[in-house]
Enzyme design. Structure first.
Site, PDB file in Angstrom:
ATOM      1  N   SER A 163       5.109  -5.901 -10.845  1.00 38.90           N
ATOM      2  CA  SER A 163       5.012  -6.911 -10.540  1.00 38.90           C
ATOM      3  C   SER A 163       3.388  -5.847 -10.831  1.00 38.90           C
ATOM      4  CB  SER A 163       4.230  -7.957 -10.434  1.00 38.90           C
ATOM      5  OG  SER A 163       3.418  -7.143  -9.050  1.00 38.90           O
ATOM      6  N   THR A 164       2.824  -4.923 -10.189  1.00 39.14           N
ATOM      7  CA  THR A 164       1.880  -3.640 -10.679  1.00 39.14           C
ATOM      8  C   THR A 164       2.203  -2.926 -11.765  1.00 39.14           C
ATOM      9  OG1 THR A 164       1.481  -4.019  -7.969  1.00 39.14           O
ATOM     10  CG2 THR A 164       0.341  -2.332  -9.724  1.00 39.14           C
ATOM     11  N   ASP A 201       4.607   4.442 -10.885  1.00 37.35           N
ATOM     12  CA  ASP A 201       4.891   3.110 -10.321  1.00 37.35           C
ATOM     13  C   ASP A 201       4.025   2.706  -9.211  1.00 37.35           C
ATOM     14  OD1 ASP A 201       7.596   1.330 -10.047  1.00 37.35           O
ATOM     15  OD2 ASP A 201       8.446   2.849  -9.454  1.00 37.35           O
ATOM     16  N   LYS A 217      10.718   1.711  -1.095  1.00 31.98           N
ATOM     17  CA  LYS A 217      10.899   0.472  -3.070  1.00 31.98           C
ATOM     18  C   LYS A 217      11.471   0.095  -2.706  1.00 31.98           C
ATOM     19  CE  LYS A 217       9.502   2.803  -6.184  1.00 31.98           C
ATOM     20  NZ  LYS A 217       8.644   1.476  -6.779  1.00 31.98           N
ATOM     21  N   GLY A 218      12.053  -0.385  -4.213  1.00 37.92           N
ATOM     22  CA  GLY A 218      13.121  -1.605  -4.202  1.00 37.92           C
ATOM     23  C   GLY A 218      12.948  -2.453  -3.859  1.00 37.92           C
ATOM     24  N   GLY A 219      11.556  -3.347  -3.951  1.00 35.38           N
ATOM     25  CA  GLY A 219      12.037  -4.851  -4.239  1.00 35.38           C
ATOM     26  C   GLY A 219      12.095  -5.330  -5.200  1.00 35.38           C
ATOM     27  N   GLY A 220      12.009  -4.761  -6.106  1.00 37.47           N
ATOM     28  CA  GLY A 220      12.626  -5.723  -7.632  1.00 37.47           C
ATOM     29  C   GLY A 220      13.975  -5.064  -7.748  1.00 37.47           C
ATOM     30  N   GLU A 272      14.569   4.553 -10.591  1.00 38.42           N
ATOM     31  CA  GLU A 272      13.565   4.871 -10.481  1.00 38.42           C
ATOM     32  C   GLU A 272      13.437   6.008  -9.703  1.00 38.42           C
ATOM     33  OE1 GLU A 272      11.016   0.124  -9.897  1.00 38.42           O
ATOM     34  OE2 GLU A 272      11.922   1.732  -7.979  1.00 38.42           O
ATOM     35  N   LYS A 286      -0.297  -3.182   0.802  1.00 32.22           N
ATOM     36  CA  LYS A 286       1.125  -1.934   0.857  1.00 32.22           C
ATOM     37  C   LYS A 286       0.647  -0.480   1.410  1.00 32.22           C
ATOM     38  CE  LYS A 286       2.855  -4.447  -3.116  1.00 32.22           C
ATOM     39  NZ  LYS A 286       2.687  -4.472  -3.665  1.00 32.22           N
TER      40      LYS A 286
HETATM   41  C1  5RP Z   1      10.642  -2.186  -7.470  1.00 33.22           C
HETATM   42  C2  5RP Z   1       9.861  -1.378  -6.794  1.00 33.22           C
HETATM   43  C3  5RP Z   1       9.131  -1.700  -7.021  1.00 33.22           C
HETATM   44  O1  5RP Z   1       7.278  -0.846  -7.763  1.00 33.22           O
HETATM   45  C4  5RP Z   1       7.799  -2.570  -5.663  1.00 33.22           C
HETATM   46  O2  5RP Z   1       8.809  -3.772  -5.616  1.00 33.22           O
HETATM   47  C5  5RP Z   1       6.319  -3.051  -6.249  1.00 33.22           C
HETATM   48  O3  5RP Z   1       6.556  -3.971  -6.256  1.00 33.22           O
HETATM   49  P1  5RP Z   1       5.262  -5.046  -6.651  1.00 33.22           P
HETATM   50  O4  5RP Z   1       3.970  -4.134  -7.840  1.00 33.22           O
HETATM   51  O5  5RP Z   1       5.435  -6.117  -7.917  1.00 33.22           O
HETATM   52  O6  5RP Z   1       4.313  -5.371  -5.827  1.00 33.22           O
HETATM   53  O7  5RP Z   1      10.064  -0.466  -6.020  1.00 33.22           O
HETATM   54  O8  5RP Z   1      12.360  -1.764  -7.797  1.00 33.22           O
END
Ligand code: 5RP
Length: 229
Positions: free
Chosen positions: A31-32, A82, A95-98, A104, A122
């Site tokens: 999202s960022t 990122d 990382k890897g929430g998405g 990446e 964060k």
């Molecule tokens: C995706 C990631 C993102 O950078 C991480 O999840 C942060 O996401 P957001 O900006 O939505 O908080 O690693 O795989």
């Protein structure tokens, strides 16, 4: 009082100052980063194009008319932008929430400079409160989960959980693999843990970005964007 999204947006806007002219740049996922891509659209005539870290990012870049290039055909990537799920004071990240961690990590490895954009929620002292994503080849999921449980110490129980998607389906990465989200880790030594998890057969990669940490953190806070190196 700024919202989390306003702090993300401030960091995303600040990142434009780090984009060299006429270059191909690496673009992360989340999202960022989505806010950053929208900003990038305003200076798209100043860059050659982007290397993308996920199908979702590719779609968003293309929708704004930003050319998306194949990493294998790009010689140099001066900058990778990122986000992070957690980042510590050494600029090591989870990382890897998405779910885009593998691509990446590949794009980040090629880039000369990693610019992390994040809001102040964060920024942590110890990594691991956010469950650590581990991408696994599907047939290895139970074996890898058992091996990860062995990282438990007397003070903590490590608990890997298979990531699910909507409709009771297992979440699939862009590479067709599964994700185990590992709860209960208190990551005192991110660099060595990153290697240790990657050595388990069936692990594609894990969400620790410590061996290739960020070079610059643009941290959106209540009092503006802090630049940390
Ligand atoms: C995706 C990631 C993102 O950078 C991480 O999840 C942060 O996401 P957001 O900006 O939505 O908080 O690693 O795989």
């Amino acid at each position: 009082m700024l919202t989390q999204d306003q702090m993300k947006l401030a960091a995303a806007k600040k990142a434009l100052e780090f984009i060299p002219e006429n270059a191909v740049i690496g673009v992360g996922t989340g999202s960022t980063v989505n806010l950053f891509i929208d900003q990038l659209g305003t200076i798209k005539h100043l860059i050659q194009g982007a290397v993308s870290s996920s199908e979702a990012t590719t779609e968003r870049l293309k929708a704004l008319g930003i050319p998306v290039l194949d990493l294998a055909l790009v010689d140099e990537l001066p900058v990778y932008v990122d986000g992070a799920d957690e980042i510590n004071h050494y600029l090591h990240m989870v990382k890897g929430g998405g779910g885009a961690l593998t691509r990446e990590k590949i794009v980040a490895a090629v880039a000369k400079e990693y610019i992390c954009i994040a809001d102040e929620t964060k920024y942590v002292t110890v990594l691991g409160e956010f469950p650590l994503p581990v991408e696994v080849v599907p047939m290895a999921r139970s074996y890898v989960a058992r091996q990860l449980e062995r990282l438990s110490t007397s003070g903590s129980r490590v608990h890997p959980e298979l990531r699910m998607a909507a409709g009771d389906k297992v979440f699939l990465t862009d590479n067709g693999n599964y994700i185990l989200d590992v709860h209960g880790l208190q990551i005192a030594e991110p660099v060595s843990l990153e290697s240790k998890i990657n050595q388990i057969a069936g692990v594609v990669t894990n969400g620790l970005f410590a061996q290739r940490r960020a070079d610059v953190l643009l941290l959106g806070t209540q009092s503006g964007v802090e630049v940390k190196r």
